[in-house]
Design an enzyme around this catalytic site. Structure first.
Site, PDB file in Angstrom:
ATOM      1  N   LYS A  28      25.098   5.659 -13.883  1.00 57.48           N
ATOM      2  CA  LYS A  28      24.458   6.786 -14.596  1.00 57.48           C
ATOM      3  C   LYS A  28      25.329   7.297 -15.742  1.00 57.48           C
ATOM      4  CE  LYS A  28      24.397   9.866 -11.387  1.00 57.48           C
ATOM      5  NZ  LYS A  28      24.959   9.493 -10.127  1.00 57.48           N
ATOM      6  N   ARG A 103      20.891  17.592  -7.985  1.00 59.69           N
ATOM      7  CA  ARG A 103      21.243  16.742  -6.854  1.00 59.69           C
ATOM      8  C   ARG A 103      20.536  17.208  -5.593  1.00 59.69           C
ATOM      9  NH1 ARG A 103      26.198  14.688  -9.067  1.00 59.69           N
ATOM     10  NH2 ARG A 103      27.153  13.084  -7.791  1.00 59.69           N
ATOM     11  N   ARG A 140      36.271   0.814  -9.076  1.00 61.85           N
ATOM     12  CA  ARG A 140      36.140   1.657 -10.274  1.00 61.85           C
ATOM     13  C   ARG A 140      37.475   2.301 -10.641  1.00 61.85           C
ATOM     14  NH1 ARG A 140      31.546   6.242 -10.835  1.00 61.85           N
ATOM     15  NH2 ARG A 140      32.521   7.289  -9.057  1.00 61.85           N
ATOM     16  N   ARG A 168      39.520   7.067  -8.672  1.00 60.40           N
ATOM     17  CA  ARG A 168      39.163   8.468  -8.443  1.00 60.40           C
ATOM     18  C   ARG A 168      39.445   8.808  -6.983  1.00 60.40           C
ATOM     19  NH1 ARG A 168      33.305   9.911 -10.901  1.00 60.40           N
ATOM     20  NH2 ARG A 168      33.010  10.761  -8.828  1.00 60.40           N
ATOM     21  N   ARG A 179      29.701  10.157   0.548  1.00 59.84           N
ATOM     22  CA  ARG A 179      28.911  10.483  -0.656  1.00 59.84           C
ATOM     23  C   ARG A 179      27.564   9.752  -0.644  1.00 59.84           C
ATOM     24  NH1 ARG A 179      32.902   8.697  -4.895  1.00 59.84           N
ATOM     25  NH2 ARG A 179      31.367   9.181  -6.481  1.00 59.84           N
TER      26      ARG A 179
END
Ligand code: ADP
Length: 231
Positions: A28, A103, A140, A168, A179
């Protein structure tokens, strides 16, 4: 139900307001950034706003850090307040790309109230299978200095600013699983919330980034034509 026609107050057609939906790791952020640059709309990423607040040590940052580090959502009240303030700034009056908000269904209802009287809300749902997401998040890297996402290759420095690339904190295995669970429970219902409107578009996110960008562009052109909005 509110209308998603493109008629703003006084009958003027006033830009497109884009919402990017999709699980963590769907891409996204990358697509939102490309779209915002191409169309000259501000990209409003709630994740970036919260990470900035954490870095700056402002009071809201501490509350946000606790939730983010655990993979949970920050409360609706706080998020709605942050986004409302941001959407009222002049650069967002004629279109924006929202990345990471809404969200929850409660946030979506609040967003409807915020954009009442503005251009149409176009919702892009970026769909990626869960096993692909888990793999992507494990590899990532982001820049510790400017926060941008880095392509996974053998470089160790950010292409934009030369900063150090790091994982992260919330991309660790257990937190990722949390998550994704939170996404299934709280954010998936958003697709149902928007599905009765003509402005929800599903995008296959399990393709090379440039192919996804082309699909996003086509969806935006289609939505603009349907809403009678010039781009
Ligand atoms: P991702 O989409 O990869 O999960 P984001 O950068 O969008 O990452 O968000 C990181 C974290 O920030 C989320 O896990 C959550 O804790 C918090 N957050 C961001 N946006 C919202 C929101 N709209 N409502 C509640 N929490 C949010």
């Amino acid at each position: 139900m509110r209308q998603d026609a493109g008629t703003g107050k006084g009958g003027a057609r006033s830009g497109l307001n884009i919402v990017m939906l999709g699980p963590p790791g769907a891409g996204k952020g990358t697509q939102a950034e490309r779209l915002a640059q191409k169309r000259q709309w501000p990209r409003i990423s709630t994740g970036d706003i919260l990470r900035e607040a954490v870095q700056q040590g402002v009071s809201i940052g501490e509350v946000a850090r606790l939730a983010m580090d655990a993979g949970r959502l920050v409360s609706d009240d706080v998020m709605i307040c942050i986004v409302e303030e941001r959407l009222n700034r002049p650069d967002a009056r004629t279109g924006f790309v929202l990345d990471g908000f809404p969200r929850t269904v409660e946030q979506a209802a609040a967003l409807d109230r915020m954009v009442d009287g503005r251009g149409p809300l176009v919702v892009l749902d970026v769909v990626v299978p869960e096993d692909v997401l888990v793999r992507r998040l494990a590899t990532r890297r982001i820049c510790a200095q400017c926060g941008s996402n880095a392509a996974v290759n053998w470089t160790t420095a950010c292409e934009k600013c030369g900063g150090k690339l790091v994982a992260r904190v919330d991309d660790g295995d257990d937190i990722v699983r949390e998550r994704l669970k939170v996404y299934q429970r709280q954010s998936k219902p958003l697709v149902d919330y928007y599905s009765t409107r003509g402005t929800l578009r599903s995008i296959d996110g399990n393709q090379p980034a440039d192919v996804v960008t082309a699909a996003v562009d086509a969806a935006i052109e289609g939505a603009a034509a349907a809403g009678g909005v010039g781009l």
